[in-house]
Structures are given as C-alpha cells and as structure tokens.
Design a protein around this motif. Structure first.
Motif, short mmCIF file in Angstrom:
data_model
loop_
_atom_site.label_atom_id
_atom_site.label_comp_id
_atom_site.label_asym_id
_atom_site.label_seq_id
_atom_site.Cartn_x
_atom_site.Cartn_y
_atom_site.Cartn_z
N GLN A 22 -20.98 -17.78 3.04
CA GLN A 22 -19.72 -18.12 3.69
C GLN A 22 -18.93 -19.13 2.86
O GLN A 22 -17.70 -19.04 2.75
N LEU A 23 -19.65 -20.10 2.30
CA LEU A 23 -18.97 -21.07 1.42
C LEU A 23 -18.38 -20.37 0.20
O LEU A 23 -17.28 -20.70 -0.25
N MET A 24 -19.11 -19.36 -0.33
CA MET A 24 -18.62 -18.64 -1.51
C MET A 24 -17.38 -17.81 -1.18
O MET A 24 -16.51 -17.62 -2.02
N GLN A 25 -17.32 -17.30 0.05
CA GLN A 25 -16.12 -16.58 0.45
C GLN A 25 -14.89 -17.47 0.42
O GLN A 25 -13.81 -17.04 0.00
N LEU A 26 -15.07 -18.71 0.85
CA LEU A 26 -13.96 -19.66 0.78
C LEU A 26 -13.61 -19.99 -0.66
O LEU A 26 -12.44 -20.11 -1.03
N GLU A 27 -14.66 -20.16 -1.50
CA GLU A 27 -14.42 -20.47 -2.91
C GLU A 27 -13.68 -19.33 -3.62
O GLU A 27 -12.93 -19.56 -4.57
N ALA A 28 -13.92 -18.06 -3.16
CA ALA A 28 -13.36 -16.89 -3.84
C ALA A 28 -11.95 -16.53 -3.37
O ALA A 28 -11.37 -15.56 -3.87
N VAL A 29 -11.39 -17.30 -2.44
CA VAL A 29 -10.05 -16.97 -1.93
C VAL A 29 -9.01 -16.91 -3.04
O VAL A 29 -8.21 -15.96 -3.12
N PRO A 30 -8.95 -17.88 -3.97
CA PRO A 30 -7.96 -17.79 -5.06
C PRO A 30 -8.15 -16.52 -5.91
O PRO A 30 -7.17 -15.89 -6.32
N GLN A 31 -9.40 -16.14 -6.18
CA GLN A 31 -9.64 -14.94 -6.97
C GLN A 31 -9.18 -13.69 -6.20
O GLN A 31 -8.60 -12.77 -6.79
N SER A 32 -9.43 -13.65 -4.90
CA SER A 32 -8.99 -12.51 -4.08
C SER A 32 -7.47 -12.36 -4.11
O SER A 32 -6.94 -11.25 -4.16
N ARG A 33 -6.79 -13.51 -4.08
CA ARG A 33 -5.33 -13.47 -4.15
C ARG A 33 -4.87 -12.90 -5.49
O ARG A 33 -3.92 -12.11 -5.56
N MET A 34 -5.57 -13.29 -6.56
CA MET A 34 -5.22 -12.75 -7.88
C MET A 34 -5.49 -11.25 -7.94
O MET A 34 -4.70 -10.48 -8.50
N GLN A 35 -6.58 -10.78 -7.35
CA GLN A 35 -6.89 -9.35 -7.34
C GLN A 35 -5.85 -8.56 -6.55
O GLN A 35 -5.45 -7.46 -6.95
N THR A 36 -5.39 -9.15 -5.43
CA THR A 36 -4.34 -8.50 -4.64
C THR A 36 -3.05 -8.40 -5.44
O THR A 36 -2.37 -7.37 -5.42
N ARG A 37 -2.74 -9.46 -6.18
CA ARG A 37 -1.51 -9.43 -6.98
C ARG A 37 -1.61 -8.41 -8.11
O ARG A 37 -0.64 -7.72 -8.43
N VAL A 38 -2.81 -8.30 -8.72
CA VAL A 38 -3.00 -7.28 -9.76
C VAL A 38 -2.73 -5.89 -9.21
O VAL A 38 -2.04 -5.07 -9.83
N SER A 39 -3.25 -5.62 -8.01
CA SER A 39 -3.04 -4.31 -7.39
C SER A 39 -1.55 -4.06 -7.13
O SER A 39 -1.03 -2.97 -7.40
N THR A 40 -0.86 -5.09 -6.64
CA THR A 40 0.57 -4.96 -6.37
C THR A 40 1.36 -4.75 -7.66
O THR A 40 2.24 -3.87 -7.73
N GLU A 41 1.04 -5.54 -8.68
CA GLU A 41 1.74 -5.41 -9.96
C GLU A 41 1.48 -4.04 -10.59
O GLU A 41 2.39 -3.44 -11.18
N GLN A 42 0.26 -3.52 -10.46
CA GLN A 42 -0.04 -2.23 -11.05
C GLN A 42 0.73 -1.11 -10.36
O GLN A 42 1.22 -0.19 -11.02
N ARG A 43 0.86 -1.21 -9.03
CA ARG A 43 1.66 -0.19 -8.31
C ARG A 43 3.13 -0.27 -8.75
O ARG A 43 3.80 0.76 -8.88
N ALA A 44 3.61 -1.49 -8.98
CA ALA A 44 4.99 -1.65 -9.44
C ALA A 44 5.16 -1.06 -10.84
O ALA A 44 6.17 -0.39 -11.12
N VAL A 45 4.18 -1.29 -11.71
CA VAL A 45 4.25 -0.72 -13.06
C VAL A 45 4.25 0.81 -12.99
O VAL A 45 5.02 1.47 -13.69
N ASN A 46 3.39 1.37 -12.15
CA ASN A 46 3.35 2.83 -12.01
C ASN A 46 4.69 3.38 -11.54
O ASN A 46 5.17 4.41 -12.03
N ALA A 47 5.30 2.68 -10.57
CA ALA A 47 6.61 3.10 -10.06
C ALA A 47 7.67 3.02 -11.16
O ALA A 47 8.51 3.92 -11.31
N MET A 48 7.64 1.94 -11.93
CA MET A 48 8.61 1.78 -13.03
C MET A 48 8.41 2.84 -14.11
O MET A 48 9.38 3.35 -14.67
#
Length: 451
Positions: A22-48
């Motif tokens: 559970q503590l590691m889940q809290l520690e990994a929140v910044p990384q999860s946000r980065m992974q979500t942004r990568v997914s969003t950016e990749q969809r934008a690149v595909n659209a472009m």
C-alpha cells in the motif's frame, strides 16, 4: 525487488507485506501520472500522424491538378470504328482527316508440299532462316520431321521472330494425314520478310517451295496529301500527342476530332474539393468539444490545428478580391466547401483558359494555394504539423526515460521499507524473548521466596 528476507507479522501480528504494498502504491502515484500522460501523448501523436497523411495526400492532389498537363484533357472521336485514337498530354484540340490507304501485314510463306506430321526425312535436319534485311542468317536444328521444324521455329529460346503452323489438308493414299507448313513473321511491315532454305547449301527451298504474301507497311494520307507510313498499324505521334491505330479491316476516310473534356476537368476539381473536406472533417473530429457531455477530441486544446483549418478555408477567397463562387466553389454554413458542378462546367465551356488561371495560377490560383497550405503543414522536414509530431514524440521519450528512472527509485524504496519492517519484526521478536525470560525469572524468584 530486494533480496532481504521478510518475516512479516511473525512478532507483531501485522500484515507487513500488505502495508509495504500500500505504501508503494502511494510512492508510485507520480509514475502512474507519467504513464497516463505517455498514453495520452501517444494517442495525440497517432491522431496527428493520420491528419498529416491526409494533408500530404491533399498537397499531392492539389499540386498535380495545378500542373498545366492536368488541364490538357481532351476527348478524341473517329468517324470510323476501325480507326482508334489515343490522346497524350501534349495533344491540342483540333480536327483532321485520315485516309486509310492500307494496313500493315506480316510476311508469310505457305509451303507447297503436303507431308506427314511425324514422317522422317521430310524436312532438312538443318533449316536456315534468311532474313532479307541483311542481318545474319539463323540455322535451326530439326529431327527431320515437320513436327520438329514447327517446334524449332516456335521455341521461344530460339528467338526466331516467326510463328509456324502445320495445317491438315487431307490424307494420302494410305490414309495418313498430310500437312502443309505456314510460317509467318510475328512483326508486321515491309522489313519483316524472310525465306526458309536447306542450310546444307543455303539455296535449296524446303517442302517444295512456298507462295509468299509479302509483308508491308501501313500507310495513311493525312489531310489533302501528306503520306505517312508505319511498320505496324499504330502511327505514333501522327500529330503531336496523338496516336492512330488501324484495325485489321480498316478502310476509307476517318474524320478525327480532339476537343476539351469539361467532365474530366470537373471530376479533377471535385476530387480536390472532396480531399479538402476530408481534411476539414478530420480536424473537426479531433478538435471537437461537447459542452453537454464534456467529451472532447484528442486535439481539442491544440490551437495550431484549428488555425490550419482556417487557412484551408481561406484558400477559397482569392487574394485579388474576386470570388470563386462564379466557378461554383464556395463554403457552406458548416464550414465545408461545396462545388456546383453545373456552374463550373458552364464557366469552363465559356472560357477554359480563364478557369484554369483562376484555379492554378502560381501564388493566386485556388489549387496552388491549397497545395501551399497543405505542404506547409505536412512537409517532412519543415511542416508545422510534422514538427508538432516531432515535439510530442520527444516528450514521450523523455517521459519514458522518467518512468524507467522511477522503476529503479521504487525498487530501492521497496527494499528500504522491507528492511525497516523486517528490522521491526526482529526487534519485537527479541523483546518478546526478553520479556518471556524476565517473566520466567520473576516467577522463579517468587517461588523461592514462598518456600
């Protein structure tokens, strides 16, 4: 993961493994946000990238239509069905007449003697093809039968340029089928002539000699008395950009007419309008926003893409202040282009050169400006959309590097937490042992005192 041993809950009764997770889940929140942004950016690149492909295709279509050759669209008609006309890019509108004097023929030999197809010794074992154009003679080896000679002449490996046929003409007194040999040049024209002789002496005819249909060139008379010949029935560039082909039965006078084809021009312009609307539709989908549902397109916040839409629509408004509506091209209430084909056809028939200038003139023509806008966005090196794709791709690479760094950081953090809880359990276990020992000692002292 750490290699440290874990004795979670052994002394404390706590589920230390679950606590660490559970503590590691809290520690990994910044990384999860980065992974979500990568997914969003990749969809934008595909659209472009999809949009960029449409723009590149539009740039090619518009640039091709802006070329002068795209407007040399002529239809050709012939008053004789056996005289066909093919129009090239360099042809010009006009009319002329063609008198068919004669069609082209191949050189043909029909041999006199009838022989059995497989009868041995009926033809020489070496037959010479002597071309009468001065080239070197060719000797063919046979097995002495008509079948062997036909096979040798028709064998592609021998490259004779002839075709041979054995024609059944009846049977002899014993009932054996008899055949006569017909040999014809593949090519037509006066220079296609040849003879077949016994190669042993180079002069003796084979199979009783042959009757000859001499090869000849085709000939036509253009206009009042200009004579043209061709080794084939096709006259290449009889007039600039125009090929004339004679059918085998062609004869008489053919009136040829070349005239502009408005329908072909309208189809070309419509293809450009459709391509522009396809790009506009793609942009609208990518930048859309629905206030009711809060749903938005992948590039809803990208102002550069919306500006690109505006520049595409602006191409329909000439810089000289005129309007393309007189050519049937205008925008509708939905921000799309519409083409009135009847109006464009009428304008083109009235003055094709003026229509061509307004659509293709360098820097001011509609199609030229469309090509310029589409190229400025999609160029492989300098295109604005291409550069945006490159920028987002670089962002994805940086984010992925950060995610990878977080993997190491989280692994180290898990190791540290595991060690801390292991140390806690060890300390509690030692304290429990000491407590039990002390309790035993006190109990022993109490027993001693009572006795």
């Amino acid at each position: 993961m750490s290699g440290s041993a874990s004795i979670g809950g052994l002394a404390s009764g706590l589920d230390t493994v679950s606590i660490v997770n559970q503590l590691m889940q809290l520690e990994a929140v910044p990384q999860s946000r980065m992974q979500t942004r990568v997914s969003t950016e990749q969809r934008a690149v595909n659209a472009m990238q999809t949009l960029n492909s449409r723009l590149a295709s539009l740039a090619t279509t518009a640039a091709d239509l802006a070329k002068p050759t795209a407007w040399s669209k002529l239809t050709a008609t012939s008053s004789l069905k056996d005289v066909t006309v093919t129009v090239g890019a360099s042809a010009a509108a006009g009319a002329f007449s063609v008198q068919v004097d004669r069609t082209a023929l191949s050189h043909r030999l029909e041999h006199a003697s009838a022989v059995g197809y497989d009868a041995p010794g009926t033809v020489p074992t070496s037959v010479r093809i002597d071309r009468l154009d001065g080239t070197v003679a060719q000797d063919l080896t046979t097995d002495g039968t008509l079948r062997g000679l036909v096979t040798a002449i028709n064998d592609p490996a021998n490259k004779t340029g002839l075709r041979a046929t054995a024609v059944r003409v009846g049977a002899d007194a014993s009932g054996q089928d008899q055949f006569r040999l017909v040999v014809e040049s593949v090519a037509t024209g006066a220079s296609s002539d040849f003879t077949l002789r016994d190669a042993a002496d180079g002069t003796s005819p084979i199979l009783g000699g042959a009757s000859t249909r001499v090869g000849r060139d085709a000939q036509v008379t253009v206009g009042g008395g200009i004579v043209a010949t061709s080794a084939t029935n096709t006259f290449k560039d009889l007039v600039p950009g125009v090929d004339i082909t004679l059918g085998a039965a062609a004869t008489g006078l053919a009136d040829i007419e070349l005239k502009l084809d408005p329908a072909a021009t309208i189809r070309s312009v419509k293809s450009a309008v459709d391509a522009i609307n396809s790009v506009l539709t793609e942009i609208d989908s990518l930048t859309s926003y629905n206030p009711a549902t809060k749903a938005k397109g992948m590039l809803a916040g990208d102002s550069s893409v919306r500006e690109l839409r505006g520049r595409l629509l602006d191409t329909v408004f000439p810089t000289d202040g005129t309007s393309l509506s007189t050519l049937g091209i205008q925008t509708d209430k939905n921000g799309r282009l519409v083409l009135d084909e009847a109006k464009l056809s009428e304008a083109y028939k009235a003055d094709p050169d003026a229509v061509q200038r307004r659509l293709t003139a360098d820097g001011t023509g509609f199609l030229d400006r469309v090509a310029e806008v589409a190229t400025a966005a999609s160029d492989k090196a300098t295109g604005t959309l291409t550069q945006a794709i490159t920028g987002r791709t670089s962002t994805i690479e940086r984010l992925n590097d950060g995610i990878e760094a977080w993997d190491l950081r989280l692994e180290l953090r898990r190791t540290a937490l595991t060690r801390q809880f292991t140390a806690l359990e060890t300390a509690l276990s030692q304290m429990n042992s000491q407590s039990s020992w002390l309790a035993g000692q006190i109990s022993s002292l109490a027993s001693s005192s009572g006795s």
